[in-house]
Motif scaffolding. Structure first.
Motif, mmCIF file in Angstrom:
data_model
loop_
_atom_site.group_PDB
_atom_site.id
_atom_site.type_symbol
_atom_site.label_atom_id
_atom_site.label_comp_id
_atom_site.label_asym_id
_atom_site.label_seq_id
_atom_site.Cartn_x
_atom_site.Cartn_y
_atom_site.Cartn_z
ATOM 1 N N ILE A 82 0.857 -1.178 0.000
ATOM 2 C CA ILE A 82 0.000 0.000 0.000
ATOM 3 C C ILE A 82 0.891 1.225 0.000
ATOM 4 O O ILE A 82 2.109 1.140 0.184
ATOM 5 C CB ILE A 82 -0.933 0.032 1.238
ATOM 6 C CG1 ILE A 82 -0.105 0.022 2.527
ATOM 7 C CG2 ILE A 82 -1.923 -1.132 1.216
ATOM 8 C CD1 ILE A 82 -0.938 0.194 3.780
ATOM 9 N N LEU A 83 0.275 2.347 -0.260
ATOM 10 C CA LEU A 83 1.028 3.592 -0.285
ATOM 11 C C LEU A 83 1.504 3.907 1.133
ATOM 12 O O LEU A 83 0.714 3.934 2.080
ATOM 13 C CB LEU A 83 0.147 4.728 -0.804
ATOM 14 C CG LEU A 83 0.821 6.104 -0.918
ATOM 15 C CD1 LEU A 83 1.967 6.062 -1.938
ATOM 16 C CD2 LEU A 83 -0.198 7.163 -1.314
ATOM 17 N N GLU A 84 2.792 4.114 1.277
ATOM 18 C CA GLU A 84 3.358 4.388 2.597
ATOM 19 C C GLU A 84 2.894 5.743 3.102
ATOM 20 O O GLU A 84 2.778 6.716 2.339
ATOM 21 C CB GLU A 84 4.886 4.365 2.525
ATOM 22 C CG GLU A 84 5.477 2.988 2.302
ATOM 23 C CD GLU A 84 5.425 2.140 3.549
ATOM 24 O OE1 GLU A 84 5.296 2.710 4.649
ATOM 25 O OE2 GLU A 84 5.488 0.903 3.414
ATOM 26 N N THR A 85 2.661 5.814 4.387
ATOM 27 C CA THR A 85 2.342 7.095 5.010
ATOM 28 C C THR A 85 3.623 7.897 5.236
ATOM 29 O O THR A 85 4.727 7.347 5.244
ATOM 30 C CB THR A 85 1.622 6.889 6.355
ATOM 31 O OG1 THR A 85 2.490 6.156 7.233
ATOM 32 C CG2 THR A 85 0.335 6.114 6.162
ATOM 33 N N ASP A 86 3.464 9.185 5.404
ATOM 34 C CA ASP A 86 4.632 10.030 5.657
ATOM 35 C C ASP A 86 5.315 9.646 6.963
ATOM 36 O O ASP A 86 6.536 9.769 7.099
ATOM 37 C CB ASP A 86 4.198 11.500 5.713
ATOM 38 C CG ASP A 86 3.732 11.997 4.361
ATOM 39 O OD1 ASP A 86 4.165 11.411 3.353
ATOM 40 O OD2 ASP A 86 2.939 12.964 4.316
ATOM 41 N N TYR A 87 4.524 9.190 7.917
ATOM 42 C CA TYR A 87 5.108 8.826 9.219
ATOM 43 C C TYR A 87 6.040 7.628 9.073
ATOM 44 O O TYR A 87 7.167 7.644 9.598
ATOM 45 C CB TYR A 87 3.983 8.510 10.206
ATOM 46 C CG TYR A 87 4.477 8.204 11.598
ATOM 47 C CD1 TYR A 87 4.758 9.224 12.500
ATOM 48 C CD2 TYR A 87 4.668 6.893 12.012
ATOM 49 C CE1 TYR A 87 5.230 8.943 13.769
ATOM 50 C CE2 TYR A 87 5.127 6.596 13.274
ATOM 51 C CZ TYR A 87 5.410 7.622 14.156
ATOM 52 O OH TYR A 87 5.872 7.346 15.403
#
Length: 353
Positions: free
Chosen positions: A186-191
């Motif tokens: 999945i698209l990684e979060t900024d965190y």
């Protein structure tokens, strides 16, 4: 330590007396909050707030606490269930993940923000409120009313900063937005792009970070049945247990302390009232009463007032002078020979006193 303990004792006594006031006002028919030791507030000078206080403390506040207890109880059950099932991708069992997915399907970004904010806020409240109650050897703990030491502030500041990052990462796992937890692309979060994932160590990456949160159920059951408190009590550390004889003695001692404090305050109030009434009786009320007590001669000159009060001596002197005029005239100087035209009384006039 002395000032800190004294402050905590005073705050606890104030709280106990205030709770007794609430309990006594619950059955009041006047619907006015009456305090045993009334401390006027700033609002009392503008309006009577006793009725508002009664409705708040006796009606609204208990209802609000009951509502909050139900809401927080439901949130706690949701968190425990989600912690135990967040590693299951299909079917999705985490309630937080289900809510976020429903908002994602409707493209409702505001709802995602609201749900995430409320969820992580309650997680932070449960975590930090528990940590801030920890006492280590009665040295490191947070005391109210600015009584916390510098070392305790540094210690709890370290805990606060160290627990924030893992808690945020755990929340991302609850809502299935940590790709290394659910094992999907999945698209990684900024965190996670900045902080990374908890799979650097082999033991953790093999599933420890997935299955270890399931132990939260064991922690909840141990807390509900006071397992840790009972273990500490067996080891010799005094704990609050309702079925312990020592704790019952502590409760009775606490009641006596509250009763003695209330009696001391009542005696102080009665003493202040008696002193005030005594001052009102002993002192005159107005300046006119003071002026009536002072003779007119004293208002003009203090010397003449003292001389006027010597009535017996003056009368004997005047009678003596009338009977022996010739002798007194020979002794007293004439008016023309008086220096500076000022008359001086005879010397030794008060010797018989």
């Amino acid at each position: 330590m002395y000032h800190r303990t004294e402050t905590q004792g005073n705050l606890m006594l104030e709280k106990a007396i205030f709770l007794e006031d609430i309990n006594s006002n619950m059955t009041s028919r006047e619907r006015k909050f009456k305090k045993m030791f009334n401390k006027p507030s700033k609002l009392d000078s503008y309006a009577d707030t006793s009725t508002i206080e009664w409705y708040w403390w006796c009606r609204l506040h208990p209802m609000m606490l009951r509502a909050l207890s139900v809401i927080t109880g439901v949130l706690s059950v949701i968190i425990v269930w989600s912690e135990m099932t967040f590693f299951k991708k299909q079917p999705v069992l985490s309630i937080f993940a289900l809510m976020v997915n429903m908002a994602k399907q409707n493209n409702d970004y505001v709802m995602i923000q609201v749900l995430s904010t409320l969820s992580i806020a309650y997680l932070a409240y449960c975590t930090y409120s528990t940590i801030f109650k920890i006492k280590l050897l009665n040295i490191y703990y947070l005391a109210p009313n600015h009584q916390t030491t510098e070392s305790s502030l540094i210690f709890f500041g370290l805990l606060l900063s160290r627990l924030t990052s893992p808690m945020c990462l755990n929340f991302l796992g609850l809502i299935h937005m940590d790709s290394h937890v659910i094992k999907s692309r999945i698209l990684e979060t900024d965190y996670t792009q900045i902080m990374g994932h908890m799979d650097v160590i082999t033991i953790i990456s093999d599933g420890f970070n997935v299955y270890f949160p399931t132990l939260i159920l064991a922690v909840c059951l141990a807390t509900y049945f006071n397992v840790g408190t009972r273990i500490l009590s067996v080891l010799g550390f005094p704990q609050f247990l309702e079925d312990d004889d020592l704790v019952i003695d502590y409760i009775q001692e606490g009641r006596l302390l509250v009763v003695r404090e209330k009696e001391r305050r009542e005696r102080k109030i009665r003493g202040n009232e008696m002193r005030r009434k005594y001052r009102e009786r002993s002192l005159p009320n107005t300046n006119e009463d003071i002026e009536e007590r002072v003779p007119p001669s004293r208002k003009e000159n203090m010397k003449s007032y003292l001389l006027d009060n010597a009535d017996p001596i003056d009368r004997s002197y005047h009678s003596y002078s009338t009977n022996n005029t010739s002798e007194v005239e020979r002794q007293l100087p004439s008016v023309s020979t008086r220096p500076n035209s000022t008359w001086e009384p005879p010397r030794n006039i008060f010797s018989d006193l």
